[in-house]
Design a protein around this motif. Structure first.
Motif, PDB file in Angstrom:
ATOM      1  N   MET A  97       0.819  -1.209   0.000  1.00  0.00           N
ATOM      2  CA  MET A  97       0.000   0.000   0.000  1.00  0.00           C
ATOM      3  C   MET A  97       0.858   1.266   0.000  1.00  0.00           C
ATOM      4  O   MET A  97       0.477   2.289  -0.559  1.00  0.00           O
ATOM      5  N   PHE A  98       2.014   1.200   0.628  1.00  0.00           N
ATOM      6  CA  PHE A  98       2.891   2.365   0.679  1.00  0.00           C
ATOM      7  C   PHE A  98       3.873   2.422  -0.489  1.00  0.00           C
ATOM      8  O   PHE A  98       4.780   3.255  -0.496  1.00  0.00           O
ATOM      9  N   GLY A  99       3.689   1.528  -1.452  1.00  0.00           N
ATOM     10  CA  GLY A  99       4.464   1.625  -2.682  1.00  0.00           C
ATOM     11  C   GLY A  99       5.743   0.826  -2.712  1.00  0.00           C
ATOM     12  O   GLY A  99       6.511   0.930  -3.669  1.00  0.00           O
ATOM     13  N   TYR A 100       6.003   0.016  -1.688  1.00  0.00           N
ATOM     14  CA  TYR A 100       7.199  -0.823  -1.694  1.00  0.00           C
ATOM     15  C   TYR A 100       6.915  -2.137  -2.424  1.00  0.00           C
ATOM     16  O   TYR A 100       5.775  -2.598  -2.471  1.00  0.00           O
ATOM     17  N   ASP A 101       7.955  -2.728  -2.951  1.00  0.00           N
ATOM     18  CA  ASP A 101       7.859  -4.063  -3.536  1.00  0.00           C
ATOM     19  C   ASP A 101       8.172  -5.064  -2.434  1.00  0.00           C
ATOM     20  O   ASP A 101       9.336  -5.222  -2.050  1.00  0.00           O
ATOM     21  N   PRO A 102       7.156  -5.768  -1.879  1.00  0.00           N
ATOM     22  CA  PRO A 102       7.433  -6.692  -0.777  1.00  0.00           C
ATOM     23  C   PRO A 102       8.425  -7.782  -1.148  1.00  0.00           C
ATOM     24  O   PRO A 102       9.171  -8.258  -0.290  1.00  0.00           O
ATOM     25  N   GLY A 103       8.437  -8.172  -2.427  1.00  0.00           N
ATOM     26  CA  GLY A 103       9.381  -9.203  -2.838  1.00  0.00           C
ATOM     27  C   GLY A 103      10.818  -8.789  -2.630  1.00  0.00           C
ATOM     28  O   GLY A 103      11.700  -9.620  -2.385  1.00  0.00           O
ATOM     29  N   ALA A 104      11.074  -7.477  -2.714  1.00  0.00           N
ATOM     30  CA  ALA A 104      12.438  -6.967  -2.540  1.00  0.00           C
ATOM     31  C   ALA A 104      12.678  -6.428  -1.136  1.00  0.00           C
ATOM     32  O   ALA A 104      13.783  -6.542  -0.599  1.00  0.00           O
ATOM     33  N   ALA A 105      11.640  -5.854  -0.520  1.00  0.00           N
ATOM     34  CA  ALA A 105      11.827  -5.122   0.733  1.00  0.00           C
ATOM     35  C   ALA A 105      11.499  -5.927   1.979  1.00  0.00           C
ATOM     36  O   ALA A 105      12.013  -5.630   3.062  1.00  0.00           O
ATOM     37  N   PHE A 106      10.644  -6.950   1.864  1.00  0.00           N
ATOM     38  CA  PHE A 106      10.173  -7.640   3.059  1.00  0.00           C
ATOM     39  C   PHE A 106      11.253  -8.528   3.650  1.00  0.00           C
ATOM     40  O   PHE A 106      11.845  -9.358   2.947  1.00  0.00           O
ATOM     41  N   ARG A 107      11.503  -8.379   4.946  1.00  0.00           N
ATOM     42  CA  ARG A 107      12.488  -9.198   5.648  1.00  0.00           C
ATOM     43  C   ARG A 107      11.883  -9.910   6.848  1.00  0.00           C
ATOM     44  O   ARG A 107      12.601 -10.502   7.639  1.00  0.00           O
ATOM     45  N   GLY A 108      10.568  -9.825   6.998  1.00  0.00           N
ATOM     46  CA  GLY A 108       9.909 -10.399   8.165  1.00  0.00           C
ATOM     47  C   GLY A 108       9.167  -9.328   8.934  1.00  0.00           C
ATOM     48  O   GLY A 108       9.474  -8.140   8.848  1.00  0.00           O
ATOM     49  N   ARG A 109       8.178  -9.756   9.697  1.00  0.00           N
ATOM     50  CA  ARG A 109       7.355  -8.820  10.453  1.00  0.00           C
ATOM     51  C   ARG A 109       8.135  -8.177  11.600  1.00  0.00           C
ATOM     52  O   ARG A 109       8.037  -6.973  11.851  1.00  0.00           O
ATOM     53  N   ALA A 110       8.914  -8.988  12.305  1.00  0.00           N
ATOM     54  CA  ALA A 110       9.623  -8.480  13.480  1.00  0.00           C
ATOM     55  C   ALA A 110      10.607  -7.360  13.145  1.00  0.00           C
ATOM     56  O   ALA A 110      10.681  -6.380  13.893  1.00  0.00           O
ATOM     57  N   PRO A 111      11.401  -7.454  12.058  1.00  0.00           N
ATOM     58  CA  PRO A 111      12.320  -6.356  11.766  1.00  0.00           C
ATOM     59  C   PRO A 111      11.617  -5.030  11.510  1.00  0.00           C
ATOM     60  O   PRO A 111      12.159  -3.968  11.845  1.00  0.00           O
ATOM     61  N   ILE A 112      10.416  -5.079  10.933  1.00  0.00           N
ATOM     62  CA  ILE A 112       9.657  -3.843  10.714  1.00  0.00           C
ATOM     63  C   ILE A 112       9.288  -3.223  12.059  1.00  0.00           C
ATOM     64  O   ILE A 112       9.441  -2.014  12.276  1.00  0.00           O
ATOM     65  N   GLU A 113       8.807  -4.061  12.979  1.00  0.00           N
ATOM     66  CA  GLU A 113       8.416  -3.552  14.279  1.00  0.00           C
ATOM     67  C   GLU A 113       9.634  -3.123  15.097  1.00  0.00           C
ATOM     68  O   GLU A 113       9.565  -2.167  15.873  1.00  0.00           O
ATOM     69  N   ALA A 114      10.755  -3.819  14.915  1.00  0.00           N
ATOM     70  CA  ALA A 114      11.984  -3.408  15.598  1.00  0.00           C
ATOM     71  C   ALA A 114      12.425  -2.028  15.115  1.00  0.00           C
ATOM     72  O   ALA A 114      12.814  -1.168  15.921  1.00  0.00           O
ATOM     73  N   ALA A 115      12.347  -1.811  13.803  1.00  0.00           N
ATOM     74  CA  ALA A 115      12.711  -0.498  13.258  1.00  0.00           C
ATOM     75  C   ALA A 115      11.807   0.586  13.819  1.00  0.00           C
ATOM     76  O   ALA A 115      12.254   1.701  14.139  1.00  0.00           O
ATOM     77  N   ASN A 116      10.516   0.268  13.964  1.00  0.00           N
ATOM     78  CA  ASN A 116       9.565   1.231  14.516  1.00  0.00           C
ATOM     79  C   ASN A 116       9.917   1.601  15.952  1.00  0.00           C
ATOM     80  O   ASN A 116       9.691   2.738  16.383  1.00  0.00           O
ATOM     81  N   GLN A 117      10.501   0.661  16.694  1.00  0.00           N
ATOM     82  CA  GLN A 117      10.902   0.917  18.076  1.00  0.00           C
ATOM     83  C   GLN A 117      12.300   1.529  18.187  1.00  0.00           C
ATOM     84  O   GLN A 117      12.776   1.796  19.289  1.00  0.00           O
ATOM     85  N   GLY A 118      12.953   1.737  17.048  1.00  0.00           N
ATOM     86  CA  GLY A 118      14.298   2.290  17.074  1.00  0.00           C
ATOM     87  C   GLY A 118      15.354   1.286  17.473  1.00  0.00           C
ATOM     88  O   GLY A 118      16.446   1.659  17.920  1.00  0.00           O
ATOM     89  N   ILE A 119      15.050  -0.002  17.314  1.00  0.00           N
ATOM     90  CA  ILE A 119      16.005  -1.064  17.656  1.00  0.00           C
ATOM     91  C   ILE A 119      16.910  -1.310  16.446  1.00  0.00           C
ATOM     92  O   ILE A 119      16.441  -1.682  15.374  1.00  0.00           O
ATOM     93  N   HIS A 120      18.188  -1.094  16.622  1.00  0.00           N
ATOM     94  CA  HIS A 120      19.157  -1.304  15.532  1.00  0.00           C
ATOM     95  C   HIS A 120      19.585  -2.764  15.497  1.00  0.00           C
ATOM     96  O   HIS A 120      19.963  -3.338  16.529  1.00  0.00           O
ATOM     97  N   LEU A 121      19.506  -3.362  14.309  1.00  0.00           N
ATOM     98  CA  LEU A 121      19.948  -4.744  14.132  1.00  0.00           C
ATOM     99  C   LEU A 121      21.304  -4.775  13.444  1.00  0.00           C
ATOM    100  O   LEU A 121      21.480  -4.187  12.378  1.00  0.00           O
ATOM    101  N   GLU A 122      22.256  -5.467  14.062  1.00  0.00           N
ATOM    102  CA  GLU A 122      23.547  -5.684  13.423  1.00  0.00           C
ATOM    103  C   GLU A 122      23.393  -6.703  12.300  1.00  0.00           C
ATOM    104  O   GLU A 122      22.378  -7.401  12.198  1.00  0.00           O
ATOM    105  N   ASP A 123      24.420  -6.797  11.465  1.00  0.00           N
ATOM    106  CA  ASP A 123      24.341  -7.700  10.307  1.00  0.00           C
ATOM    107  C   ASP A 123      24.175  -9.162  10.708  1.00  0.00           C
ATOM    108  O   ASP A 123      23.685  -9.968   9.921  1.00  0.00           O
ATOM    109  N   ASN A 124      24.603  -9.513  11.915  1.00  0.00           N
ATOM    110  CA  ASN A 124      24.528 -10.911  12.349  1.00  0.00           C
ATOM    111  C   ASN A 124      23.364 -11.154  13.319  1.00  0.00           C
ATOM    112  O   ASN A 124      23.332 -12.165  14.015  1.00  0.00           O
ATOM    113  N   GLN A 125      22.403 -10.244  13.360  1.00  0.00           N
ATOM    114  CA  GLN A 125      21.298 -10.380  14.303  1.00  0.00           C
ATOM    115  C   GLN A 125      19.960 -10.588  13.589  1.00  0.00           C
ATOM    116  O   GLN A 125      19.742 -10.070  12.482  1.00  0.00           O
TER     117      GLN A 125
END
Length: 231
Positions: A63-91
């Motif tokens: 709905m916001f114009g992203y291509d989920p096939g390219a942008a989607f990484r899982g539900r939790a990372p989206i919510e983590a980003a919303n909370q300002g939680i930074h994920l390292e490359d190995n997390q």
């Protein structure tokens, strides 16, 4: 220009036998929607691309114009980003629900809609009890919805953690959870976290208060929706 997007998630509902198999939306009096439709342009749009699971995470990205096939990484990372939680490359971030299990049955995937204030007593207790033994850190969210960040390099490879099959708890209401525990490489640690969380939660004062008030206690953590940092 500003836009207002209204998502009627689930609004269509199911046909009702007592009303000639019409849905609540078909029966409803909707003058405001009718007015907008009469003065606008209508059409159909499928927000769920082929091969991806139907859900609000995928749908909202579309709905916001992203291509989920390219942008989607899982539900939790989206919510983590919303909370300002930074994920390292190995997390890997997991959604961590507080749920109520009774005799191993998913009694309530919201832990009886536990409050955020009550959850704020539980999540730190999980960190204190489990953080020393597992490469995981819990982050308090809202009500029953929380985030667990796992160091994949210590638990399993990043790709294996991401590919793990984890069932959303709302899909298994009133079912025995045993067949629905996480599956795949690295899942043994998640099984252990779930089991240990039950030991921690059973004696917490917040749960004893809830029981005394006639509410369901939060008896377990449940992990799902995992993924690495979105791009």
């Amino acid at each position: 220009m500003k836009y207002l997007i209204l998502l009627g998630d689930g609004m269509a509902d199911w046909p009702l036998p007592d009303y000639d198999n019409r849905t609540p939306l078909e029966i409803a009096n909707t003058p405001a929607i009718d007015n907008v439709v009469a003065r606008g342009v209508t059409g159909q749009f499928c927000p769920i691309p082929d091969g991806l699971p139907a859900g609000s995470d995928i749908g909202n990205l579309s709905m916001f114009g992203y291509d989920p096939g390219a942008a989607f990484r899982g539900r939790a990372p989206i919510e983590a980003a919303n909370q300002g939680i930074h994920l390292e490359d190995n997390q890997v971030a997991f959604r961590c629900n507080l749920v109520t299990l009774e005799n191993n049955i998913m009694k309530d995937f919201t832990a009886d809609h536990i409050t955020t204030e009550e959850a704020a007593e539980i999540i730190p207790a999980l960190n204190e009890a489990l953080g020393a033994d597992f490469p995981v850190k819990f982050h308090t969210g809202v009500s029953y919805r929380h985030i667990a960040v796992v160091d994949a390099s210590e638990a399993a490879t990043l790709d294996n953690m991401v590919r793990m099959v984890c069932e959303p708890p709302h899909n298994i209401s009133d079912k025995d959870v045993s067949p629905w525990l996480p599956k795949g490489d690295g899942s043994a640690m998640i099984h252990a976290l779930i089991a240990r969380s039950q030991e921690v939660l059973k004696d917490l004062p917040v749960n004893q208060r809830r029981i005394a008030e006639g509410k369901l206690p939060a008896t377990s953590a449940w992990f799902w929706g995992q993924g690495k940092a979105p791009e």
